[in-house]
Design an enzyme around this catalytic site. Sequence first.
Site, PDB file in Angstrom:
ATOM      1  N   MET A  75      17.408 -41.503  58.210  1.00 37.30           N
ATOM      2  CA  MET A  75      17.059 -42.195  57.413  1.00 37.30           C
ATOM      3  C   MET A  75      17.182 -43.851  57.628  1.00 37.30           C
ATOM      4  O   MET A  75      16.909 -44.423  56.422  1.00 37.30           O
ATOM      5  CB  MET A  75      18.592 -42.339  56.145  1.00 37.30           C
ATOM      6  CG  MET A  75      19.506 -40.755  56.350  1.00 37.30           C
ATOM      7  SD  MET A  75      18.300 -40.440  55.218  1.00 37.30           S
ATOM      8  CE  MET A  75      18.658 -38.374  55.371  1.00 37.30           C
ATOM      9  N   CYS A  76      16.588 -43.719  58.724  1.00 42.45           N
ATOM     10  CA  CYS A  76      15.871 -45.358  59.093  1.00 42.45           C
ATOM     11  C   CYS A  76      14.475 -45.660  58.102  1.00 42.45           C
ATOM     12  O   CYS A  76      13.400 -44.600  58.599  1.00 42.45           O
ATOM     13  CB  CYS A  76      15.848 -44.979  60.387  1.00 42.45           C
ATOM     14  SG  CYS A  76      17.461 -46.111  61.064  1.00 42.45           S
ATOM     15  N   HIS A  77      14.580 -46.788  57.834  1.00 42.66           N
ATOM     16  CA  HIS A  77      12.842 -47.404  57.501  1.00 42.66           C
ATOM     17  C   HIS A  77      11.863 -47.287  58.687  1.00 42.66           C
ATOM     18  O   HIS A  77      12.289 -48.245  59.277  1.00 42.66           O
ATOM     19  CB  HIS A  77      13.258 -49.024  56.080  1.00 42.66           C
ATOM     20  CG  HIS A  77      13.996 -48.560  55.339  1.00 42.66           C
ATOM     21  ND1 HIS A  77      15.698 -47.907  55.440  1.00 42.66           N
ATOM     22  CD2 HIS A  77      13.780 -47.563  53.762  1.00 42.66           C
ATOM     23  CE1 HIS A  77      15.681 -48.232  53.640  1.00 42.66           C
ATOM     24  NE2 HIS A  77      15.171 -47.663  53.308  1.00 42.66           N
ATOM     25  N   MET A 112      20.115 -50.970  63.633  1.00 43.56           N
ATOM     26  CA  MET A 112      19.546 -49.383  64.700  1.00 43.56           C
ATOM     27  C   MET A 112      18.311 -49.086  65.365  1.00 43.56           C
ATOM     28  O   MET A 112      18.629 -48.811  66.428  1.00 43.56           O
ATOM     29  CB  MET A 112      19.247 -48.028  63.425  1.00 43.56           C
ATOM     30  CG  MET A 112      20.569 -48.545  62.471  1.00 43.56           C
ATOM     31  SD  MET A 112      21.535 -48.151  62.993  1.00 43.56           S
ATOM     32  CE  MET A 112      21.913 -46.511  64.396  1.00 43.56           C
ATOM     33  N   GLU A 113      18.022 -50.039  65.641  1.00 39.06           N
ATOM     34  CA  GLU A 113      17.037 -50.571  66.260  1.00 39.06           C
ATOM     35  C   GLU A 113      17.871 -51.085  67.548  1.00 39.06           C
ATOM     36  O   GLU A 113      16.851 -50.224  69.153  1.00 39.06           O
ATOM     37  CB  GLU A 113      15.943 -51.373  66.235  1.00 39.06           C
ATOM     38  CG  GLU A 113      14.513 -51.090  65.262  1.00 39.06           C
ATOM     39  CD  GLU A 113      14.855 -50.038  63.721  1.00 39.06           C
ATOM     40  OE1 GLU A 113      15.838 -50.546  63.631  1.00 39.06           O
ATOM     41  OE2 GLU A 113      14.375 -49.463  63.145  1.00 39.06           O
ATOM     42  N   ASP A 127      19.848 -40.594  83.818  1.00 37.77           N
ATOM     43  CA  ASP A 127      18.898 -39.666  84.655  1.00 37.77           C
ATOM     44  C   ASP A 127      18.058 -40.064  85.545  1.00 37.77           C
ATOM     45  O   ASP A 127      17.737 -39.295  86.745  1.00 37.77           O
ATOM     46  CB  ASP A 127      17.316 -39.630  83.376  1.00 37.77           C
ATOM     47  CG  ASP A 127      16.413 -38.952  83.817  1.00 37.77           C
ATOM     48  OD1 ASP A 127      16.942 -38.167  84.291  1.00 37.77           O
ATOM     49  OD2 ASP A 127      15.638 -39.256  84.048  1.00 37.77           O
TER      50      ASP A 127
END
Lengths: 160, 160, 160, 160, 160, 160
Positions: A75-77, A112-113, A127
């Site tokens: 749902m992120c723009h 969110m970014e 990793d």
Amino acid sequence: MKEFTHIDEKGRAKMVDVTDKGETKREAIAYGQIKLKDSTLERIKNGQIEKGAVLETARVAGIMGVKKTAELIPMCHPLLITGIDIKFEFENATTLGIYATVRTTGKTGVEMEAFTGVSIAALTVYDMCKAVDKDMVIKNIKLLKKTGGKSGTYVRENGE
Amino acid sequence: MKEFTHIDEKGRAKMVDVTDKGETKREAIAYGQIKLKDSTLERIKNGQIEKGAVLETARVAGIMGVKKTAELIPMCHPLLITGIDIKFEFENATTLGIYATVRTTGKTGVEMEAFTGVSIAALTVYDMCKAVDKDMVIKNIKLLKKTGGKSGTYVRENGE
Amino acid sequence: MKEFTHIDEKGRAKMVDVTDKGETKREAIAYGQIKLKDSTLERIKNGQIEKGAVLETARVAGIMGVKKTAELIPMCHPLLITGIDIKFEFENATTLGIYATVRTTGKTGVEMEAFTGVSIAALTVYDMCKAVDKDMVIKNIKLLKKTGGKSGTYVRENGE
Amino acid sequence: MKEFTHIDEKGRAKMVDVTDKGETKREAIAYGQIKLKDSTLERIKNGQIEKGAVLETARVAGIMGVKKTAELIPMCHPLLITGIDIKFEFENATTLGIYATVRTTGKTGVEMEAFTGVSIAALTVYDMCKAVDKDMVIKNIKLLKKTGGKSGTYVRENGE
Amino acid sequence: MKEFTHIDEKGRAKMVDVTDKGETKREAIAYGQIKLKDSTLERIKNGQIEKGAVLETARVAGIMGVKKTAELIPMCHPLLITGIDIKFEFENATTLGIYATVRTTGKTGVEMEAFTGVSIAALTVYDMCKAVDKDMVIKNIKLLKKTGGKSGTYVRENGE
Amino acid sequence: MKEFTHIDEKGRAKMVDVTDKGETKREAIAYGQIKLKDSTLERIKNGQIEKGAVLETARVAGIMGVKKTAELIPMCHPLLITGIDIKFEFENATTLGIYATVRTTGKTGVEMEAFTGVSIAALTVYDMCKAVDKDMVIKNIKLLKKTGGKSGTYVRENGE
């Protein structure tokens, strides 16, 4: 009471309509930690060559991850990110701190970014080191600060 | 002493050469938590509609994220993932647990894929709920179990 | 006379059918150069810090680019790449050499993957340095060697 | 002395902060060449059918590649590209020229986008023809012209 | 009664576990139509130049779309596609038919890949022509044939 | 006579130059149908659990697909989508309707984004149900409405 903005009136997910919001300058800083064996962190920290490779690879991955946020989080723009900075800090003998600062001028915030930047950088450290340490734990990913937008400034208070 | 397999002799990052490794059946289970306000978790948990949307969206995002692992983590090998399962558990009034199980038959393990699944699912929960709770923390992302491959089975012992 | 394998009988592009080809171990090495101002190369070369950042970022980008080949080149088959190595060489005061070695076990060769690795690494060097040097030229991207597959081994003869 | 803008004060890569830059209209034109056997170029050039397929496929790939620039080049800013044009020129019996013109209105320039368009188009031509010619060389990828932005207009002077 | 294989025992979406399935040679052919104004189809059909551009661009897009299937459809397994062919047919004055044939050797079928190829090719035709015709309709996307795998051969019977 | 805007003067595909167009608020609504066996639709419709999974997964896929439009359709301009809503309607015993509404403020329209949302949602429904029904048909994907931009408002008239 505040509403879940990504849930429409019937409980269905949708991308919130921000068409009519104004563009403001925005910044978000997210943070997280990786807990490693002290011998693993020592090898990252003191080995000048290895350090370059592990943290530099994780930094590049984190920066590229930030740009993929709208592709990963449903749902992120999409946003035109205008600045990304990923920093590492050796907090103690077994803890690596990760900070991601993201900036834009846009209609929605960039927390969110910033979260995605921290997460992908942390996964990359895992990793790069997992051949020598499978017990690593990624911890305490949280928002430190957020400025811009209608909801105003958010600063996390002390501790969690 | 074990070596960092992603760092070549001069400390430069490279993708480890697994050309000559055999293909074995592999599985990895990763785990993580999100700490939320009890009112936020309550809204996810009891609100039948919202719960469906938040966790279902996060599950889909996590599954799609697993498939993007080799694109996100620079030194990861591409793999033909043959099974993905993301589960959520309400651990207590303020904690949501996330489990990602990933399977493949291939030359390298799938722990990074399982980690990525947990991470993207967690970020999606954050995104879906951030309008009502900016204090959420993503915690304790770790490998629970790993089977297959030359290094054999790994099972995390009790606690962290 | 050899045929353009990506062009069907009516001149239309298609992805060549390799369903019935056997899997063989394959390797390809591609090479390219960037010509820079000597002051630019000097800054990359001697500045220990900057060098790490420019070449390490380009190496990570090149490795990630290799994995995106089938997404970028329309008729390329997806492959499970099993090894990638990107190396830089300071050839003279104004020339940086780039080598990409790619390995797989599969039904088609990996020369396009090696080419893509060199190209994306070169573009990244350009991007990292373009604030101080807009005259850089990317030159002589070519296949050095290719082994595996029905067409056998290819080794470029001296010079171009 | 000009500074490497993608390298922060400690030599770490970061995405340059352009949040406060104004938006201006921008254009960049990049150029490159592929050297082929004359018989290969002849088949592209005279064979009406094949020509359509090779160059048209390369053009589409180049245009799509331009839009992927920020995903491929780690420190590139995402931009809303507003125009892309890829042109081919038969320069002589063994040389194909490629021109990519890219336009936007934004905070940073589009030279990397133009470079990426030329590079992906060239790689696609190589891929389409490699069954008949493995000796092709991609050459002289360079910036021809750049307008817009604070650094003003750049026009490459004659020759390299 | 057959079960929804993508839904687990509690109704949650998951990627079906195919780890233990054998690899078989597989093919799927999907089909669809676009209904256009006759003047639009005429311009695609008779204009030799335009035809090349519209259908060739759509073909390239469809082939690239096939390779993106597992990235677009949440529960699709990634597969190493070994052959893709997209064909167009002028069915009547206002109808363009699209056929996508996809092949692989793998653990799951390629019908979603063939469907995606038809869909992206159709969307591209729409995009290329929408300046002159906004009334186009994409119709009758369906599976024509599927071979390989445990479920055996499927051939659509006459009509819908 | 209107011109094909994606075809340049020599019939070559290009991305239309919209650099000088102004930004306007835009919306597009696309629609499509899937025809299923009544038993399949019944299972989606009445099974409360399955319904959640099938349609919710398709909705998320459709929303994420909208954001990938410029990556899938060669000549589409990237846009900052500001709102996406995907809705399903049980039209009759064998027909599921899909509506995608997309909004942005930008230089080009969002009809391709709305079409892509419908298409990817429909493909996902097919994928989720294909174990029990291979005869499904995706039908009548068309533009219902489009507002904003120089070409003004488009509303599809009754029927097809």
